[in-house]
Design a protein around this motif. Structure first.
Motif, PDB file in Angstrom:
ATOM      1  N   ASP A   1       0.926  -1.124  -0.005  1.00 35.32           N
ATOM      2  CA  ASP A   1      -0.077  -0.068  -0.135  1.00 35.32           C
ATOM      3  C   ASP A   1       0.817   1.274   0.197  1.00 35.32           C
ATOM      4  O   ASP A   1       1.402   1.567   1.051  1.00 35.32           O
ATOM      5  CB  ASP A   1      -0.901  -0.056   1.299  1.00 35.32           C
TER       6      ASP A   1
ATOM      7  N   ILE B   1      -8.327   5.400  -2.229  1.00 31.68           N
ATOM      8  CA  ILE B   1      -8.847   3.997  -1.903  1.00 31.68           C
ATOM      9  C   ILE B   1     -10.388   3.795  -2.365  1.00 31.68           C
ATOM     10  O   ILE B   1     -10.687   2.768  -2.955  1.00 31.68           O
ATOM     11  CB  ILE B   1      -8.457   3.859  -0.618  1.00 31.68           C
TER      12      ILE B   1
ATOM     13  N   GLY C   1     -10.230   3.618  -5.999  1.00 28.19           N
ATOM     14  CA  GLY C   1      -9.727   2.495  -6.550  1.00 28.19           C
ATOM     15  C   GLY C   1     -10.838   1.321  -6.243  1.00 28.19           C
ATOM     16  O   GLY C   1     -10.851   0.445  -7.216  1.00 28.19           O
ATOM     17  N   LEU C   2     -11.451   1.402  -5.203  1.00 27.00           N
ATOM     18  CA  LEU C   2     -12.567   0.250  -4.782  1.00 27.00           C
ATOM     19  C   LEU C   2     -13.644   0.237  -5.813  1.00 27.00           C
ATOM     20  O   LEU C   2     -13.981  -0.519  -6.416  1.00 27.00           O
ATOM     21  CB  LEU C   2     -13.073   0.327  -3.479  1.00 27.00           C
TER      22      LEU C   2
ATOM     23  N   GLU D   1     -12.470  -1.155  -9.287  1.00 26.12           N
ATOM     24  CA  GLU D   1     -12.224  -2.467  -9.459  1.00 26.12           C
ATOM     25  C   GLU D   1     -13.568  -3.154  -9.253  1.00 26.12           C
ATOM     26  O   GLU D   1     -13.814  -4.273  -9.913  1.00 26.12           O
ATOM     27  CB  GLU D   1     -11.355  -2.959  -8.393  1.00 26.12           C
TER      28      GLU D   1
ATOM     29  N   THR E   1     -10.182  -5.993  -5.964  1.00 28.21           N
ATOM     30  CA  THR E   1     -11.359  -5.530  -5.246  1.00 28.21           C
ATOM     31  C   THR E   1     -10.984  -5.648  -3.700  1.00 28.21           C
ATOM     32  O   THR E   1     -10.961  -4.586  -2.805  1.00 28.21           O
ATOM     33  CB  THR E   1     -12.489  -5.976  -5.297  1.00 28.21           C
TER      34      THR E   1
ATOM     35  N   TRP F   1      -8.138  -5.950  -2.126  1.00 24.20           N
ATOM     36  CA  TRP F   1      -6.956  -5.269  -1.881  1.00 24.20           C
ATOM     37  C   TRP F   1      -7.388  -3.839  -1.218  1.00 24.20           C
ATOM     38  O   TRP F   1      -6.922  -3.474  -0.311  1.00 24.20           O
ATOM     39  CB  TRP F   1      -6.000  -5.064  -2.838  1.00 24.20           C
ATOM     40  N   TYR F   2      -8.113  -3.035  -1.995  1.00 27.97           N
ATOM     41  CA  TYR F   2      -8.707  -1.883  -1.606  1.00 27.97           C
ATOM     42  C   TYR F   2      -9.720  -2.013  -0.427  1.00 27.97           C
ATOM     43  O   TYR F   2      -9.560  -1.185   0.376  1.00 27.97           O
ATOM     44  CB  TYR F   2      -9.484  -1.238  -2.731  1.00 27.97           C
TER      45      TYR F   2
END
Length: 382
Positions: free
Chosen positions: A23, A33, A36-37, A40, A72, A74-75
């Motif tokens: 991260d 974040i 990004g989520l 994804e 997904t 990961w976020y």
């Protein structure tokens, strides 16, 4: 790069711990974040759309949906860290609800002899679940991390995410393992001893040279020539394009791959160092098709590099480009190289290429032990 085969089980706490160093956002950064989520989740939905459009022709559905679900997650994990929450606790709270039947299973791992198996009582169709997942992702865009409702919003997303894993009929272990391999391979410097050396156990005459100096020169006819150990190798090259761009010097990229990745079927062919003592390796890794992959990859990256000034003043390479490289070499030995190493091969290769292009030649110095490539002027001592 492709990662290890998925384990039969992966502890979510191990996943959290492994990906935390990947991260690179500031702890105070929440908006990237959330964006990004949301992005994804859109990619997961797009994968389902492709399945509808292409049907049986979309043979990569399972692989793609596993990757997008991993990205997904990961976020989600990154968001949990910023809320001082544990991802594993979020999953445990959701799975402890009434929507799941719990069974006790015997585990093959002696350190974890027993396991709880949670099975959803009712699994909705994938498209219906993904629409709900999109709604939950949209709700998170207005998340206030200081609000008392923040945890509940994350739990609501995790609840639907778990449903999506069920509905997609994928291995959650594969989702975690693949994402760990990709994220860690991209952002964490590998231990040099863990990097593959594809010909270490072959005779010296079949190995790529540990140290090499190759002179590239351009003559009045505009063609470039290669000379190794005083002998000309390969064919003279031109750019083979209307607007000269220096591609006549592209063998530099093969030398970078050889020095840094310990891989280049093209370089092996040039110096006649194919691993003929093992026919299966010579045919699958060193011959025609592998050479085409090596050459095609060089041309593909070059077409991208032309639009970013051949990576000048760049310290990193686009993640999308690196993932494309990963797909390009799938099925060949070099797929085990982490993306971090590919990035170094590309950046070092183009650093040397820019010098060769500027000077219409020079000497390429490769060191496989140090995994480096550098440029020196022709006639200059090392």
């Amino acid at each position: 790069m492709s990662g290890s085969p998925a384990s039969t089980h992966v502890l979510l706490s191990e996943y959290e711990q492994a990906i935390a160093p990947t991260d690179r956002f500031e702890d105070s950064e929440v908006t990237p974040i959330l964006l990004g989520l949301f992005g994804e989740v859109g990619s997961v939905m797009s994968t389902s759309k492709k399945l509808h459009r292409e049907k049986a022709a979309f043979t990569g559905f399972r692989r793609d949906v596993e990757e997008e679900l991993g990205d997904t997650l990961w976020y989600v994990a990154a968001l949990c860290r910023r809320l001082d929450l544990k991802l594993s606790d979020m999953f445990a709270q959701v799975l402890g609800g009434n929507s799941y039947a719990v069974s006790i299973a015997a585990n093959a791992d002696p350190t974890h002899p027993f396991a709880q198996v949670m099975t959803a009582n009712d699994i909705a169709p994938l498209d219906a679940v993904l629409l709900r997942l999109g709604e939950q992702a949209a709700n998170l865009l207005s998340l206030d991390i200081t609000a008392d409702t923040a945890k509940e919003q994350v739990l609501s997303f995790v609840r639907v995410y778990i449903d999506a894993v069920h509905a997609a009929d994928v291995s959650f272990s594969a989702v975690l393992s693949s994402n760990m391999a990709k994220a860690c391979g991209r952002f964490i410097a590998p231990n040099a001893h863990d990097l593959p050396d594809f010909d270490a156990h072959f005779p010296a005459e079949e190995q790529l040279p540990r140290h090499f100096e190759i002179e590239i020169s351009q003559r009045a006819n505009g063609l470039s020539y290669l000379r190794w150990n005083g002998v000309f190798i390969g064919d003279p090259l031109s750019d083979k394009i209307a607007d000269e761009d220096g591609y006549r010097f592209h063998d530099v990229f093969h030398f970078a791959n050889a020095a840094i990745l310990h891989w280049s079927p093209t370089f092996r062919a040039l110096i006649k160092h194919k691993r003929r003592s093992m026919r299966s390796v010579a045919e699958a890794q060193d011959s025609g098709r592998a050479i085409v992959i090596d050459e095609g990859l060089s041309a593909y990256i070059f077409s991208y590099a032309k639009f970013v000034n051949f990576f000048e003043d760049q310290k990193t390479v686009s993640f999308d480009l690196l993932k494309a490289v990963c797909n390009f070499v799938r099925g060949y030995e070099v797929e085990t190289c982490p993306l971090y190493q590919w990035e170094h091969a590309i950046l070092q290769g183009y650093e040397v290429f820019r010098e060769v292009r500027k000077n219409n030649g020079g000497v390429i110095v490769g060191n496989r032990d140090e995994r480096t490539l550098r440029y020196k002027s022709a006639g200059k001592q090392a």
